[in-house]
Design an enzyme around this catalytic site. Structure first.
Site, short mmCIF file in Angstrom:
data_model
loop_
_atom_site.label_atom_id
_atom_site.label_comp_id
_atom_site.label_asym_id
_atom_site.label_seq_id
_atom_site.Cartn_x
_atom_site.Cartn_y
_atom_site.Cartn_z
CG ASP A 181 -0.22 -0.31 2.51
OD1 ASP A 181 0.95 0.15 2.67
OD2 ASP A 181 -0.79 -1.00 3.36
CG ASP A 186 9.90 1.91 12.51
OD1 ASP A 186 10.27 2.44 11.44
OD2 ASP A 186 9.00 1.05 12.56
CG ASP A 201 1.03 4.24 4.65
OD1 ASP A 201 -0.10 3.93 4.24
OD2 ASP A 201 1.70 3.53 5.41
#
Length: 451
Positions: A70, A146, A72
């Site tokens: 996907d 992260d 983002d």
């Protein structure tokens, strides 16, 4: 005035970080590589005067030649501003609010740049972030990601990648590197350990030495995470297409802590190197995911928990219960364990139970019972599970072969098959006991005389 000033400052790097911009000639990505919905979302935000980029795993995957799952988008627009710009959108989330923008059949997840300040951040006594609605600049948002491979921002209009933490090079070197102090980042959110495991296994990357070092120490904190969140991360690992490789990462990182019962079953199967039902299920699931085929979480759960259920089932059968009744009793006991904070959604456990409950019925091959079983909505999943059991020695291969032939045979052939099954083979030995009729009570002579 304040909003304009904030927009102007948004693109400036924070202290201690340097933005590296890689032009098209350095990466070869363009708007053609992303979905129409993602390109439309970025374009509309930019036309409205906001910054907007494709961010995270999609950029990483494109750089290594993989197809992103996907796309983002990250922007300096607030959730309310995003919501006002897109008619088909909604704000979701508590810990950090995001906006789901729907364009055609596709949903794009849009997040506002997160800030490095503590104004909207709430942590518990262990240092875990419980709430985070602190907004900031592009550089601050990159610092809050992260891993370096997930902190890449692609502008499809200018065809540039913005990189604050050497992420492009880390992707090229195929390594997982934590942004900031790894121990502190694991303390903030222990689930980052599972993400490192999944990314390394899925992408074939190596977890960098300093990133790997504290993982075993903080793995125990995962037990304090909400069960539903843990289950979600475990299913991502399961359906990564490389579940076995992901499980190998736990050993590579020295993690032997008991975290979640499902993960424990997975690790035991991987460590044992056996060709049992769990290992075979993982192999089949990996192959289906990589081939782009659908997978059933309920089916995989049925395989993961079968050994525990089968042990209980055989125990009750030895106590004299019929197979179907023994299985129901075993399922009831296992359900009591699973409902104690496992975080498994009911829709998955319902499928799992339906697959299990049909297993004893495969022993009934005479009369109309095979035809009724064939008409069951879950027959195909239950049959596939029977085949899996036969492959791993948990069911007779002859039984699986009979059902393989029966379901594809024409009606007249099915009639012959059900008629030719010996009565002795129609059910397990422990369920083929003759029923003793209760003696009929006879009226006494005196009673007859009275009558």
């Amino acid at each position: 005035m304040l909003k304009k000033l904030w927009r102007k400052m948004a693109g400036k790097p924070a202290a201690g970080s340097v933005k590296h911009t890689t032009p098209y000639t350095g990466h070869g990505l363009s708007a053609d590589d992303i979905s129409f919905a993602a390109e439309k979302t970025v374009s509309r935000l930019q036309q409205a005067g906001y910054e907007a980029y494709i961010v995270g795993g999609a950029v990483r995957d494109l750089l290594i030649g993989a197809d992103p799952k996907d796309f983002d988008v990250a922007t300096n627009a607030t959730p309310e501003e995003i919501r006002a710009l897109f008619r088909r959108s909604r704000i979701i989330g508590r810990r950090f609010r995001i906006v789901h923008v729907q364009i055609g059949p596709e949903t794009i997840e849009v997040t506002t740049f997160r800030g490095s300040g503590s104004g909207g951040t709430v942590q518990n006594e262990q240092g875990r972030i419980m709430k985070d609605n602190s907004y900031g600049t592009l550089a601050e948002d990159a610092g809050r990601r992260d891993f370096t491979c997930n902190a890449l921002y692609f502008d499809p209009v200018k065809r540039e990648i913005h990189d604050f933490h050497n992420g492009v090079e880390d992707v090229r070197q195929r390594r997982i590197v934590m942004i900031g102090n790894p121990a502190e980042r694991y303390r903030e959110d222990p689930v980052r350990i599972l993400r490192a495991v999944r990314l390394a296994g899925k992408l074939g990357f190596t977890v960098e030495e300093h990133t790997a070092a504290p993982a075993a120490q903080y793995a125990g904190r995962l037990k304090e995470e909400p069960p539903a969140r843990l289950f979600d991360e475990i299913t991502k690992l399961l359906f990564s297409g490389h579940a076995r490789r992901c499980l190998d990462q736990f050993r590579a990182l020295g993690i032997d802590t008991r975290i979640h019962p499902l993960l424990d079953s997975l690790q035991q199967a991987a460590a044992g190197g056996r060709s049992g039902i769990v290992a075979e299920s993982l192999k089949n699931t990996d192959e289906r995911v990589r081939a782009g085929k659908s997978v059933s979480a309920g089916f995989v759960l049925a395989a993961l928990m079968w050994d525990k259920l089968d042990t209980l089932w055989q125990k009750h059968r030895q106590h004299g219960l019929k197979p179907a009744h023994a299985l129901i009793q075993a399922m009831s006991e296992l359900d009591g364990t699973m409902e104690k904070g496992w975080g498994v959604p009911q829709k998955f456990t319902a499928t799992m139970r339906e697959i299990w409950i049909l297993q004893p019925q495969f022993d009934n091959r005479r009369g109309m019972r095979p035809h009724r079983l064939l008409a069951q909505p879950r027959f195909r999943a239950a049959y596939d599970f029977l085949v899996l059991r036969a492959q791993t020695g948990s069911a007779e291969q002859e039984l699986a072969d009979w059902w393989t032939t029966f379901q594809h045979a024409p009606p007249e052939e099915r009639e012959k098959m059900t008629a030719s099954v010996p009565a002795a083979a129609d059910a397990p030995a422990d369920s083929r006991r003759k029923r003793r009729r209760k003696p009929r009570k006879r009226k006494s002579a005196d009673a007859d005389a009275v009558g």
